[in-house]
Design an enzyme around this catalytic site. Structure first.
Site, mmCIF file in Angstrom:
data_model
loop_
_atom_site.group_PDB
_atom_site.id
_atom_site.type_symbol
_atom_site.label_atom_id
_atom_site.label_comp_id
_atom_site.label_asym_id
_atom_site.label_seq_id
_atom_site.Cartn_x
_atom_site.Cartn_y
_atom_site.Cartn_z
ATOM 1 N N LYS A 70 6.479 -14.315 -93.168
ATOM 2 C CA LYS A 70 7.005 -13.053 -93.698
ATOM 3 C C LYS A 70 7.015 -12.978 -95.223
ATOM 4 C CE LYS A 70 7.273 -10.892 -90.833
ATOM 5 N NZ LYS A 70 6.020 -10.506 -90.094
ATOM 6 N N SER A 71 6.136 -13.756 -95.831
ATOM 7 C CA SER A 71 6.060 -13.774 -97.297
ATOM 8 C C SER A 71 4.901 -12.946 -97.837
ATOM 9 C CB SER A 71 5.925 -15.221 -97.781
ATOM 10 O OG SER A 71 7.027 -15.979 -97.359
ATOM 11 N N SER A 123 12.871 -9.568 -93.034
ATOM 12 C CA SER A 123 11.562 -9.306 -92.445
ATOM 13 C C SER A 123 11.376 -10.136 -91.172
ATOM 14 C CB SER A 123 10.477 -9.654 -93.476
ATOM 15 O OG SER A 123 9.209 -9.349 -92.985
ATOM 16 N N HIS A 142 1.368 -21.546 -91.649
ATOM 17 C CA HIS A 142 2.744 -21.697 -92.142
ATOM 18 C C HIS A 142 3.150 -23.169 -92.104
ATOM 19 C CE1 HIS A 142 2.874 -17.392 -91.913
ATOM 20 N NE2 HIS A 142 2.895 -17.349 -90.603
ATOM 21 N N SER A 182 -3.149 -1.643 -100.214
ATOM 22 C CA SER A 182 -1.788 -1.139 -100.479
ATOM 23 C C SER A 182 -1.037 -1.114 -99.151
ATOM 24 C CB SER A 182 -1.850 0.279 -101.053
ATOM 25 O OG SER A 182 -2.235 1.174 -100.031
ATOM 26 N N PHE A 183 0.263 -1.080 -99.245
ATOM 27 C CA PHE A 183 1.067 -1.094 -98.025
ATOM 28 C C PHE A 183 0.707 0.086 -97.111
ATOM 29 C CE2 PHE A 183 4.833 0.040 -95.592
ATOM 30 C CZ PHE A 183 4.983 -1.122 -94.875
ATOM 31 N N TYR A 210 5.147 -12.692 -103.917
ATOM 32 C CA TYR A 210 5.194 -11.332 -103.364
ATOM 33 C C TYR A 210 5.730 -10.320 -104.378
ATOM 34 C CZ TYR A 210 6.345 -7.630 -99.979
ATOM 35 O OH TYR A 210 6.429 -6.439 -99.290
ATOM 36 N N MET A 238 -2.649 -0.389 -95.389
ATOM 37 C CA MET A 238 -2.649 -1.402 -94.322
ATOM 38 C C MET A 238 -1.834 -0.935 -93.117
ATOM 39 S SD MET A 238 -2.820 -4.982 -96.455
ATOM 40 C CE MET A 238 -3.035 -6.009 -95.032
HETATM 41 P P1 A3P Z 1 8.719 -6.344 -94.499
HETATM 42 O O1 A3P Z 1 9.097 -6.752 -93.118
HETATM 43 O O2 A3P Z 1 9.810 -6.595 -95.505
HETATM 44 O O3 A3P Z 1 8.205 -4.957 -94.569
HETATM 45 P P2 A3P Z 1 3.558 -11.699 -93.297
HETATM 46 O O4 A3P Z 1 2.240 -11.057 -93.427
HETATM 47 O O5 A3P Z 1 3.671 -13.026 -93.972
HETATM 48 O O6 A3P Z 1 4.032 -11.713 -91.875
HETATM 49 O O7 A3P Z 1 4.598 -10.796 -94.111
HETATM 50 C C1 A3P Z 1 5.009 -9.547 -93.617
HETATM 51 C C2 A3P Z 1 5.749 -8.816 -94.712
HETATM 52 O O8 A3P Z 1 4.818 -8.455 -95.744
HETATM 53 C C3 A3P Z 1 6.358 -7.528 -94.198
HETATM 54 O O9 A3P Z 1 7.524 -7.288 -94.981
HETATM 55 C C4 A3P Z 1 5.250 -6.540 -94.514
HETATM 56 O O10 A3P Z 1 5.644 -5.200 -94.520
HETATM 57 C C5 A3P Z 1 4.839 -7.034 -95.885
HETATM 58 N N1 A3P Z 1 3.499 -6.547 -96.253
HETATM 59 C C6 A3P Z 1 2.366 -6.612 -95.528
HETATM 60 N N2 A3P Z 1 1.352 -6.013 -96.156
HETATM 61 C C7 A3P Z 1 1.862 -5.555 -97.313
HETATM 62 C C8 A3P Z 1 1.300 -4.821 -98.398
HETATM 63 N N3 A3P Z 1 0.039 -4.438 -98.388
HETATM 64 N N4 A3P Z 1 2.112 -4.516 -99.439
HETATM 65 C C9 A3P Z 1 3.400 -4.898 -99.446
HETATM 66 N N5 A3P Z 1 3.996 -5.575 -98.444
HETATM 67 C C10 A3P Z 1 3.235 -5.899 -97.388
#
Ligand code: A3P
Length: 282
Positions: free
Chosen positions: A56-57, A135, A105, A226-227, A191, A230
Protein backbone atom coordinates in the site's frame (compact mmCIF):
# COMPACT_ATOMS: atom_id res chain seq x y z
CA UNK A 1 2.81 -23.23 3.69
CA UNK A 2 -0.46 -23.32 5.60
CA UNK A 3 -3.62 -21.27 5.91
CA UNK A 4 -4.06 -19.56 9.27
CA UNK A 5 -6.65 -17.33 10.94
CA UNK A 6 -5.24 -14.22 12.60
CA UNK A 7 -7.38 -12.21 15.01
CA UNK A 8 -7.55 -8.45 15.55
CA UNK A 9 -8.00 -6.81 18.97
CA UNK A 10 -11.48 -8.23 19.54
CA UNK A 11 -11.12 -11.60 17.83
CA UNK A 12 -12.32 -10.78 14.31
CA UNK A 13 -10.17 -12.95 12.08
CA UNK A 14 -8.56 -12.73 8.67
CA UNK A 15 -7.22 -15.56 6.56
CA UNK A 16 -3.50 -15.49 5.82
CA UNK A 17 -0.79 -17.87 4.68
CA UNK A 18 1.97 -18.80 7.08
CA UNK A 19 5.36 -19.87 5.81
CA UNK A 20 8.72 -19.99 7.60
CA UNK A 21 7.44 -17.90 10.47
CA UNK A 22 6.18 -15.10 8.21
CA UNK A 23 2.65 -14.19 7.14
CA UNK A 24 1.50 -13.53 3.59
CA UNK A 25 -1.78 -12.78 1.81
CA UNK A 26 -3.56 -15.59 0.05
CA UNK A 27 -2.68 -14.81 -3.57
CA UNK A 28 -5.04 -16.44 -6.10
CA UNK A 29 -3.83 -19.95 -6.88
CA UNK A 30 -0.83 -19.70 -4.58
CA UNK A 31 -1.72 -22.79 -2.52
CA UNK A 32 -1.32 -24.83 -5.71
CA UNK A 33 1.74 -23.15 -7.19
CA UNK A 34 3.42 -22.62 -3.78
CA UNK A 35 5.60 -19.74 -4.97
CA UNK A 36 6.85 -18.98 -1.44
CA UNK A 37 8.74 -22.27 -1.26
CA UNK A 38 10.43 -21.57 -4.59
CA UNK A 39 11.52 -17.98 -4.00
CA UNK A 40 15.20 -18.72 -3.22
CA UNK A 41 15.72 -20.40 -6.59
CA UNK A 42 13.79 -17.91 -8.75
CA UNK A 43 16.06 -16.79 -11.58
CA UNK A 44 16.91 -13.11 -11.57
CA UNK A 45 18.54 -11.38 -14.52
CA UNK A 46 21.02 -8.56 -14.14
CA UNK A 47 18.75 -6.31 -16.22
CA UNK A 48 15.63 -7.01 -14.17
CA UNK A 49 14.06 -4.07 -12.37
CA UNK A 50 12.49 -4.97 -9.04
CA UNK A 51 10.05 -2.60 -7.34
CA UNK A 52 10.19 -3.21 -3.58
CA UNK A 53 7.55 -1.79 -1.25
CA UNK A 54 5.71 -2.37 1.95
CA UNK A 55 2.10 -3.07 0.81
CA UNK A 56 0.00 0.00 0.00
CA UNK A 57 2.95 2.32 -0.54
CA UNK A 58 2.27 3.02 -4.22
CA UNK A 59 3.53 -0.18 -5.84
CA UNK A 60 1.13 -0.10 -8.78
CA UNK A 61 1.85 3.54 -9.46
CA UNK A 62 5.61 3.10 -9.56
CA UNK A 63 5.47 -0.18 -11.50
CA UNK A 64 3.40 1.55 -14.14
CA UNK A 65 5.71 4.56 -14.37
CA UNK A 66 8.75 2.31 -14.67
CA UNK A 67 7.04 0.13 -17.25
CA UNK A 68 6.15 3.02 -19.54
CA UNK A 69 9.49 4.72 -19.01
CA UNK A 70 11.34 1.58 -20.04
CA UNK A 71 8.97 0.81 -22.93
CA UNK A 72 9.38 4.34 -24.31
CA UNK A 73 5.81 4.35 -25.54
CA UNK A 74 2.40 4.78 -24.04
CA UNK A 75 -0.11 1.96 -24.19
CA UNK A 76 -3.39 0.94 -22.63
CA UNK A 77 -2.07 -2.00 -20.65
CA UNK A 78 -2.29 -0.49 -17.17
CA UNK A 79 -1.88 -3.19 -14.54
CA UNK A 80 -0.98 -5.97 -16.94
CA UNK A 81 2.70 -5.79 -16.13
CA UNK A 82 2.29 -6.58 -12.46
CA UNK A 83 4.41 -9.58 -11.45
CA UNK A 84 4.62 -10.21 -7.71
CA UNK A 85 7.58 -12.51 -7.04
CA UNK A 86 6.04 -14.16 -3.99
CA UNK A 87 2.49 -14.14 -5.30
CA UNK A 88 2.57 -16.09 -8.52
CA UNK A 89 4.41 -19.01 -10.04
CA UNK A 90 7.72 -18.13 -11.71
CA UNK A 91 6.22 -19.52 -14.93
CA UNK A 92 4.07 -16.39 -15.21
CA UNK A 93 7.09 -14.10 -15.61
CA UNK A 94 10.13 -16.22 -16.40
CA UNK A 95 9.96 -15.83 -20.18
CA UNK A 96 9.13 -12.14 -20.31
CA UNK A 97 11.47 -10.12 -22.50
CA UNK A 98 14.16 -8.05 -20.79
CA UNK A 99 14.07 -5.82 -18.95
CA UNK A 100 11.46 -7.49 -16.80
CA UNK A 101 9.72 -5.41 -14.16
CA UNK A 102 8.98 -7.49 -11.10
CA UNK A 103 7.69 -6.40 -7.75
CA UNK A 104 7.67 -7.67 -4.21
CA UNK A 105 6.90 -6.88 -0.58
CA UNK A 106 9.62 -9.22 0.66
CA UNK A 107 12.53 -8.12 2.81
CA UNK A 108 15.86 -7.90 1.02
CA UNK A 109 17.17 -11.12 2.55
CA UNK A 110 14.03 -12.99 1.51
CA UNK A 111 14.52 -12.16 -2.17
CA UNK A 112 15.75 -14.83 -4.62
CA UNK A 113 19.42 -15.75 -4.09
CA UNK A 114 20.39 -14.43 -7.50
CA UNK A 115 19.52 -10.87 -6.49
CA UNK A 116 22.83 -10.66 -4.63
CA UNK A 117 24.75 -12.31 -7.47
CA UNK A 118 23.23 -10.60 -10.50
CA UNK A 119 22.49 -7.24 -8.91
CA UNK A 120 19.30 -6.16 -10.69
CA UNK A 121 18.22 -2.56 -10.15
CA UNK A 122 15.87 -2.10 -7.22
CA UNK A 123 13.37 0.74 -6.99
CA UNK A 124 12.39 0.94 -3.33
CA UNK A 125 9.32 3.01 -2.41
CA UNK A 126 8.22 4.30 0.99
CA UNK A 127 5.01 5.97 2.20
CA UNK A 128 3.99 7.47 5.52
CA UNK A 129 2.73 4.68 7.80
CA UNK A 130 -0.53 6.34 8.78
CA UNK A 131 -1.78 6.46 5.19
CA UNK A 132 -0.33 2.98 4.60
CA UNK A 133 -2.40 1.61 7.49
CA UNK A 134 -5.62 3.22 6.24
CA UNK A 135 -4.99 2.01 2.72
CA UNK A 136 -4.19 -1.48 3.97
CA UNK A 137 -7.38 -1.66 6.08
CA UNK A 138 -9.47 -0.83 3.01
CA UNK A 139 -7.52 -3.35 0.95
CA UNK A 140 -8.03 -6.13 3.49
CA UNK A 141 -11.74 -5.42 3.73
CA UNK A 142 -12.24 -5.70 -0.01
CA UNK A 143 -9.96 -8.57 -0.99
CA UNK A 144 -9.93 -12.25 -0.09
CA UNK A 145 -8.95 -11.95 3.57
CA UNK A 146 -12.47 -12.81 4.82
CA UNK A 147 -12.13 -10.00 7.34
CA UNK A 148 -15.21 -8.33 8.74
CA UNK A 149 -13.47 -6.42 11.53
CA UNK A 150 -13.47 -2.72 12.28
CA UNK A 151 -10.85 -0.02 11.93
CA UNK A 152 -10.70 0.61 15.68
CA UNK A 153 -9.64 -2.99 16.31
CA UNK A 154 -7.30 -3.23 13.34
CA UNK A 155 -4.80 -0.38 13.84
CA UNK A 156 -2.84 -1.75 16.79
CA UNK A 157 -2.30 -5.32 15.54
CA UNK A 158 -1.56 -3.99 12.07
CA UNK A 159 1.18 -1.64 13.21
CA UNK A 160 2.52 -4.26 15.59
CA UNK A 161 3.06 -6.53 12.60
CA UNK A 162 0.49 -9.24 13.26
CA UNK A 163 -0.83 -9.35 9.71
CA UNK A 164 0.71 -10.11 6.31
CA UNK A 165 4.31 -8.99 5.73
CA UNK A 166 4.69 -8.12 9.40
CA UNK A 167 5.50 -4.71 10.78
CA UNK A 168 5.94 -1.58 8.66
CA UNK A 169 8.58 -0.45 11.19
CA UNK A 170 10.66 -3.61 10.78
CA UNK A 171 10.34 -3.38 7.02
CA UNK A 172 11.59 0.19 6.60
CA UNK A 173 14.33 -0.21 9.21
CA UNK A 174 15.57 -3.33 7.50
CA UNK A 175 15.82 -1.55 4.14
CA UNK A 176 17.71 1.34 5.73
CA UNK A 177 20.31 -1.14 7.00
CA UNK A 178 20.45 -2.96 3.66
CA UNK A 179 21.12 0.28 1.80
CA UNK A 180 24.19 0.89 3.94
CA UNK A 181 25.79 -2.43 3.09
CA UNK A 182 24.64 -3.89 -0.22
CA UNK A 183 26.22 -3.29 -3.61
CA UNK A 184 22.91 -4.01 -5.33
CA UNK A 185 21.83 -0.66 -6.88
CA UNK A 186 18.83 0.82 -5.07
CA UNK A 187 16.84 3.96 -5.86
CA UNK A 188 14.64 5.14 -3.00
CA UNK A 189 11.42 6.92 -3.90
CA UNK A 190 8.71 8.20 -1.64
CA UNK A 191 4.95 8.38 -2.21
CA UNK A 192 4.58 11.87 -0.75
CA UNK A 193 7.42 13.16 -2.94
CA UNK A 194 5.70 11.67 -5.99
CA UNK A 195 2.42 13.29 -5.00
CA UNK A 196 4.23 16.59 -4.67
CA UNK A 197 5.99 16.42 -8.02
CA UNK A 198 5.70 13.24 -10.07
CA UNK A 199 7.76 14.67 -12.92
CA UNK A 200 10.71 15.44 -10.64
CA UNK A 201 10.62 11.87 -9.27
CA UNK A 202 10.27 10.48 -12.79
CA UNK A 203 13.53 12.23 -13.70
CA UNK A 204 15.19 10.37 -10.83
CA UNK A 205 13.88 7.09 -12.25
CA UNK A 206 15.21 8.02 -15.67
CA UNK A 207 18.70 8.72 -14.29
CA UNK A 208 18.72 5.51 -12.26
CA UNK A 209 17.45 3.32 -15.09
CA UNK A 210 19.56 4.98 -17.76
CA UNK A 211 16.70 5.67 -20.15
CA UNK A 212 16.90 8.71 -22.39
CA UNK A 213 13.32 9.87 -22.85
CA UNK A 214 12.41 13.46 -23.61
CA UNK A 215 10.83 15.68 -20.96
CA UNK A 216 7.73 15.70 -23.10
CA UNK A 217 7.52 11.91 -22.92
CA UNK A 218 8.18 11.87 -19.17
CA UNK A 219 5.33 14.32 -18.68
CA UNK A 220 3.06 12.09 -20.74
CA UNK A 221 3.97 9.13 -18.54
CA UNK A 222 3.17 11.16 -15.42
CA UNK A 223 -0.20 12.09 -16.93
CA UNK A 224 -0.95 8.54 -17.99
CA UNK A 225 -0.08 7.38 -14.47
CA UNK A 226 -2.06 10.05 -12.65
CA UNK A 227 -4.45 8.70 -10.07
CA UNK A 228 -7.54 9.56 -12.13
CA UNK A 229 -6.13 7.93 -15.24
CA UNK A 230 -5.19 4.72 -13.42
CA UNK A 231 -8.49 4.53 -11.57
CA UNK A 232 -10.36 4.84 -14.85
CA UNK A 233 -8.34 2.07 -16.47
CA UNK A 234 -9.87 -1.25 -17.41
CA UNK A 235 -7.67 -3.10 -14.92
CA UNK A 236 -9.95 -5.63 -13.15
CA UNK A 237 -9.15 -4.50 -9.60
CA UNK A 238 -8.83 -0.79 -10.42
CA UNK A 239 -11.65 0.31 -8.12
CA UNK A 240 -9.96 -1.46 -5.20
CA UNK A 241 -6.30 -0.78 -5.96
CA UNK A 242 -6.88 2.90 -6.77
CA UNK A 243 -8.96 3.94 -3.82
CA UNK A 244 -8.28 7.59 -2.97
CA UNK A 245 -4.67 8.29 -3.85
CA UNK A 246 -4.13 11.08 -1.34
CA UNK A 247 -1.73 12.06 1.36
CA UNK A 248 -3.44 12.79 4.67
CA UNK A 249 -6.54 10.60 4.37
CA UNK A 250 -5.44 9.11 7.71
CA UNK A 251 -6.97 12.18 9.39
CA UNK A 252 -10.38 10.84 8.41
CA UNK A 253 -9.65 7.56 10.19
CA UNK A 254 -7.30 7.91 13.16
CA UNK A 255 -8.98 9.04 16.38
CA UNK A 256 -7.06 11.44 18.60
CA UNK A 257 -6.20 8.54 20.92
CA UNK A 258 -5.02 6.33 18.05
CA UNK A 259 -2.92 9.15 16.72
CA UNK A 260 -1.27 9.75 20.09
CA UNK A 261 -0.63 6.04 20.46
CA UNK A 262 0.85 5.95 16.97
CA UNK A 263 3.17 8.91 17.59
CA UNK A 264 4.45 7.29 20.76
CA UNK A 265 5.04 3.91 19.07
CA UNK A 266 6.78 5.69 16.21
CA UNK A 267 9.16 7.46 18.60
CA UNK A 268 9.98 4.21 20.36
CA UNK A 269 10.44 2.02 17.31
CA UNK A 270 12.24 4.57 15.16
CA UNK A 271 14.50 6.09 17.79
CA UNK A 272 17.65 4.79 16.10
CA UNK A 273 16.40 5.38 12.57
CA UNK A 274 16.61 8.90 11.14
CA UNK A 275 13.82 8.39 8.57
CA UNK A 276 11.22 11.12 8.48
CA UNK A 277 7.86 11.13 6.73
CA UNK A 278 5.43 13.81 5.66
CA UNK A 279 1.87 13.17 6.79
CA UNK A 280 0.29 16.05 4.94
CA UNK A 281 1.22 18.01 1.84
CA UNK A 282 0.56 21.71 1.50
P1 A3P B 1 -5.08 4.66 -1.02
O1 A3P B 1 -5.70 3.40 -0.53
O2 A3P B 1 -4.66 5.58 0.09
O3 A3P B 1 -5.90 5.36 -2.04
P2 A3P B 1 -0.13 -0.34 -3.71
O4 A3P B 1 -0.10 -0.18 -5.17
O5 A3P B 1 1.22 -0.49 -3.08
O6 A3P B 1 -1.10 -1.40 -3.28
O7 A3P B 1 -0.66 1.04 -3.09
C1 A3P B 1 -2.01 1.40 -3.20
C2 A3P B 1 -2.16 2.85 -2.79
O8 A3P B 1 -1.52 3.68 -3.78
C3 A3P B 1 -3.61 3.26 -2.74
O9 A3P B 1 -3.71 4.28 -1.75
C4 A3P B 1 -3.80 3.81 -4.14
O10 A3P B 1 -4.92 4.63 -4.30
C5 A3P B 1 -2.50 4.57 -4.31
N1 A3P B 1 -2.22 4.84 -5.73
C6 A3P B 1 -2.23 3.97 -6.76
N2 A3P B 1 -1.98 4.58 -7.92
C7 A3P B 1 -1.81 5.88 -7.61
C8 A3P B 1 -1.54 7.04 -8.40
N3 A3P B 1 -1.42 6.96 -9.71
N4 A3P B 1 -1.42 8.22 -7.75
C9 A3P B 1 -1.55 8.30 -6.42
N5 A3P B 1 -1.82 7.25 -5.62
C10 A3P B 1 -1.95 6.05 -6.21
Amino acid sequence: MELIQVADDVGDEMTLVSYNGRRYPLFPGSMQTRPLEKIPSVEIRSDDIIVCTFPKSGTHWVCEMVRLLVAGQLDQDIGKGFHVIEGFSEDTYKDLPSPRILNTHLLFNELPKQVKENKPRIVYVTRNPKDVTVSYFNHVKKLSYNYSGEWKNFVRPSLEGKFDYGSWFDYVKDWEEVKKTTDVPILTLNYEDMKEDAFREMKKMQTFLGTERSDDFLQKVCDRCSFASMKNSKEPLSQIMYRKGETGDWKNWFTVAQNEWFDQIYREKMKDCPLEFRYTLK
